[in-house]
Design an enzyme around this catalytic site. Structure first.
Site, PDB file in Angstrom:
ATOM      1  N   SER A  50       1.070  -1.197   0.017  1.00 51.41           N
ATOM      2  CA  SER A  50       0.010   0.104   0.046  1.00 51.41           C
ATOM      3  C   SER A  50       0.830   1.377   0.071  1.00 51.41           C
ATOM      4  CB  SER A  50      -0.950  -0.034   1.267  1.00 51.41           C
ATOM      5  OG  SER A  50      -0.163   0.161   2.349  1.00 51.41           O
ATOM      6  N   ASP A  82      -1.092  -1.594  -3.897  1.00 47.44           N
ATOM      7  CA  ASP A  82      -2.427  -1.661  -3.551  1.00 47.44           C
ATOM      8  C   ASP A  82      -3.028  -0.264  -3.316  1.00 47.44           C
ATOM      9  OD1 ASP A  82      -4.603  -2.964  -2.239  1.00 47.44           O
ATOM     10  OD2 ASP A  82      -3.489  -2.994  -0.190  1.00 47.44           O
ATOM     11  N   HIS A  83      -3.992  -0.058  -3.808  1.00 51.91           N
ATOM     12  CA  HIS A  83      -4.996   1.272  -3.433  1.00 51.91           C
ATOM     13  C   HIS A  83      -3.986   2.450  -3.832  1.00 51.91           C
ATOM     14  CE1 HIS A  83      -8.518  -0.370  -1.805  1.00 51.91           C
ATOM     15  NE2 HIS A  83      -7.753  -1.497  -0.966  1.00 51.91           N
ATOM     16  N   HIS A 180     -12.292  -3.033   4.683  1.00 48.50           N
ATOM     17  CA  HIS A 180     -11.056  -3.501   5.390  1.00 48.50           C
ATOM     18  C   HIS A 180     -10.820  -3.383   6.903  1.00 48.50           C
ATOM     19  CE1 HIS A 180     -10.272  -1.285   1.174  1.00 48.50           C
ATOM     20  NE2 HIS A 180      -9.572  -2.517   1.301  1.00 48.50           N
ATOM     21  N   GLY A 181     -10.235  -4.152   7.393  1.00 50.94           N
ATOM     22  CA  GLY A 181      -9.937  -4.319   8.805  1.00 50.94           C
ATOM     23  C   GLY A 181     -10.724  -5.616   9.544  1.00 50.94           C
ATOM     24  N   HIS A 208     -11.767  -7.095  -1.926  1.00 49.47           N
ATOM     25  CA  HIS A 208     -10.846  -6.433  -1.000  1.00 49.47           C
ATOM     26  C   HIS A 208     -11.557  -6.820   0.481  1.00 49.47           C
ATOM     27  CE1 HIS A 208      -8.009  -3.530  -3.235  1.00 49.47           C
ATOM     28  NE2 HIS A 208      -8.841  -4.235  -4.185  1.00 49.47           N
ATOM     29  N   ASN A 230      -7.782 -10.318  -1.537  1.00 51.28           N
ATOM     30  CA  ASN A 230      -6.881  -9.340  -0.652  1.00 51.28           C
ATOM     31  C   ASN A 230      -6.733  -9.503   0.776  1.00 51.28           C
ATOM     32  OD1 ASN A 230      -6.362  -8.138  -3.086  1.00 51.28           O
ATOM     33  ND2 ASN A 230      -6.622  -6.070  -2.444  1.00 51.28           N
ATOM     34  N   THR A 233      -5.258  -7.624   6.903  1.00 49.66           N
ATOM     35  CA  THR A 233      -5.673  -7.943   8.478  1.00 49.66           C
ATOM     36  C   THR A 233      -5.152  -9.154   9.071  1.00 49.66           C
ATOM     37  OG1 THR A 233      -7.113  -6.059   8.224  1.00 49.66           O
ATOM     38  CG2 THR A 233      -7.507  -7.578  10.370  1.00 49.66           C
TER      39      THR A 233
HETATM   40  P1  13P Z   1      -8.178  -6.684   4.993  1.00 52.31           P
HETATM   41  O1  13P Z   1      -7.181  -6.135   5.701  1.00 52.31           O
HETATM   42  O2  13P Z   1      -9.476  -6.602   5.358  1.00 52.31           O
HETATM   43  O3  13P Z   1      -7.674  -8.075   4.537  1.00 52.31           O
HETATM   44  O4  13P Z   1      -7.989  -6.352   3.565  1.00 52.31           O
HETATM   45  C1  13P Z   1      -7.139  -5.990   2.463  1.00 52.31           C
HETATM   46  C2  13P Z   1      -7.140  -5.199   1.213  1.00 52.31           C
HETATM   47  O5  13P Z   1      -8.272  -5.240   0.910  1.00 52.31           O
HETATM   48  C3  13P Z   1      -6.125  -4.717   0.847  1.00 52.31           C
HETATM   49  O6  13P Z   1      -6.163  -4.066  -0.484  1.00 52.31           O
HETATM   50  O1  G3H Z   2      -6.484  -1.993   1.869  1.00 43.59           O
HETATM   51  C1  G3H Z   2      -5.714  -1.523   2.995  1.00 43.59           C
HETATM   52  C2  G3H Z   2      -4.786  -2.309   3.291  1.00 43.59           C
HETATM   53  O2  G3H Z   2      -5.211  -2.967   4.526  1.00 43.59           O
HETATM   54  C3  G3H Z   2      -3.331  -1.545   3.575  1.00 43.59           C
HETATM   55  O3  G3H Z   2      -3.584  -0.825   4.654  1.00 43.59           O
HETATM   56  O4  G3H Z   2      -2.923   1.466   4.098  1.00 43.59           O
HETATM   57  O5  G3H Z   2      -2.645   0.819   6.455  1.00 43.59           O
HETATM   58  O6  G3H Z   2      -1.342  -0.117   4.710  1.00 43.59           O
HETATM   59  P1  G3H Z   2      -2.312   0.390   5.005  1.00 43.59           P
HETATM   60 ZN    ZN Z   3      -8.158  -3.163  -0.446  1.00 40.20          ZN
END
Ligand code: 13P
Ligand code: G3H
Ligand code: ZN
Length: 284
Positions: A50, A82-83, A180-181, A208, A230, A233
């Site tokens: 990320s 990622d993102h 996410h999380g 995701h 993905n 967490t």
């Molecule tokens: P999680 O942290 O919920 O597994 O999501 C990961 C994710 O989507 C990273 O882009």
């Molecule tokens: O999608 C999000 C990922 O879990 C990355 O999280 O931006 O804290 O590295 P982060």
């Molecule tokens: Zn994501």
């Protein structure tokens, strides 16, 4: 072997009905754990970083660690941003050797998301770098919003069709009920919506926020066309959980290797479990 592009991994997964695990890497131990798990499962794997990971570890460290991991194994390894929300950052990653980037324009109005995704594709495609886009808003479990408000952010299948036609993007991250999380309750996925999106777009779909989603829901999502799953967490939980355990059991331990080693081992195990659920074991 050298790093591979993500799209070739995803199209194979799409044809054969499994998903490739995309695991977030933030440090050396996690990079090593991901490649070891992939090797033990004989599975293709995507390491993703990320913008936060790049700020933490440094773009060149992440790139070089993942390149070394890929070059020292027989399983296919891809390196994915990622993102990516910042165009300049996306370009830096491509120049650094990433084989795939996500351009996340999900917070932009539709036409702007389309225009920016096309701009990324224009520079990535000629040099064989894969591009993932996001449509709908996935968000985080910490966002205090009502279920009906979250549903309003779900990906619209007709809009997804239009988005893919306009951009020609190679894979699409969709909002169908994941976040996410760490989840508070059990996430409920909108499978009907997912099936419709797949029917109308026919491209690899990305899930995701997959940590904490029941295994059966993950399997069903893969059956319906998800080709990249993905996970971040669950890695954090395994890694930090193992560190906490060592520190609690041996409060006088000051050798980082004795704390980070078990954290790396725990990460290998959780990633192996995920790879098996995704059906990508022995697909290298
Ligand atoms: P999680 O942290 O919920 O597994 O999501 C990961 C994710 O989507 C990273 O882009
Ligand atoms: O999608 C999000 C990922 O879990 C990355 O999280 O931006 O804290 O590295 P982060
Ligand atoms: Zn994501």
């Amino acid at each position: 072997m050298p790093l591979v592009a993500v799209s070739e991994l995803l199209w194979k997964a799409d044809r054969e009905g499994y998903a490739v695990g995309a695991f977030n890497a933030n440090n050396m131990e996690i990079v090593q754990a991901i490649v070891k798990a992939a090797e033990l499962e004989n599975a293709p794997v995507i390491m993703q970083a990320s913008q936060g990971a790049l700020n933490y570890a440094g773009l060149c460290y992440i790139t070089e660690m993942v390149k070394i991991a890929a070059e020292s194994t027989h399983v296919p390894v891809a390196l994915h941003l990622d993102h990516g929300t910042d165009f300049a950052q996306v370009v830096k990653c491509i120049r650094s050797g990433f084989t795939s980037v996500m351009y996340d324009g999900s917070k932009l109005p539709l036409e702007e998301n389309i225009a920016m995704t096309k701009k990324v594709l224009e520079i990535a495609r000629p040099i064989g770098v894969s591009v993932e886009a996001e449509l709908g808003k996935i968000g985080g479990t910490e966002d205090h919003i009502h279920v009906s408000e979250r549903e309003a952010m779900f990906t619209d299948p007709e809009e997804a069709k239009y988005f893919v036609e306009q951009t020609g993007v190679e894979s699409l991250a969709v909002a169908i009920g994941t976040a996410h999380g760490q989840y508070k309750g059990e996430p409920k996925l909108d499978f009907e919506r997912l099936a419709k999106i797949k029917e109308l777009t026919r491209i690899p779909i990305v899930l995701h926020g997959s940590s904490g989603v029941p295994d059966e829901s993950i399997r069903k999502a893969i059956e319906l066309g998800v080709c990249k799953v993905n996970i971040d967490t669950n890695i954090r939980e395994a890694f930090v959980g193992a560190m906490r355990k060592v520190i609690a059991e041996k409060p006088d331990e000051i050798d980082p290797r004795k704390i980070l080693g078990p954290a790396r081992d725990a990460t290998v195990e959780i990633i192996r479990e995920k790879i098996r659920i995704f059906g990508s074991s022995n697909k290298a």
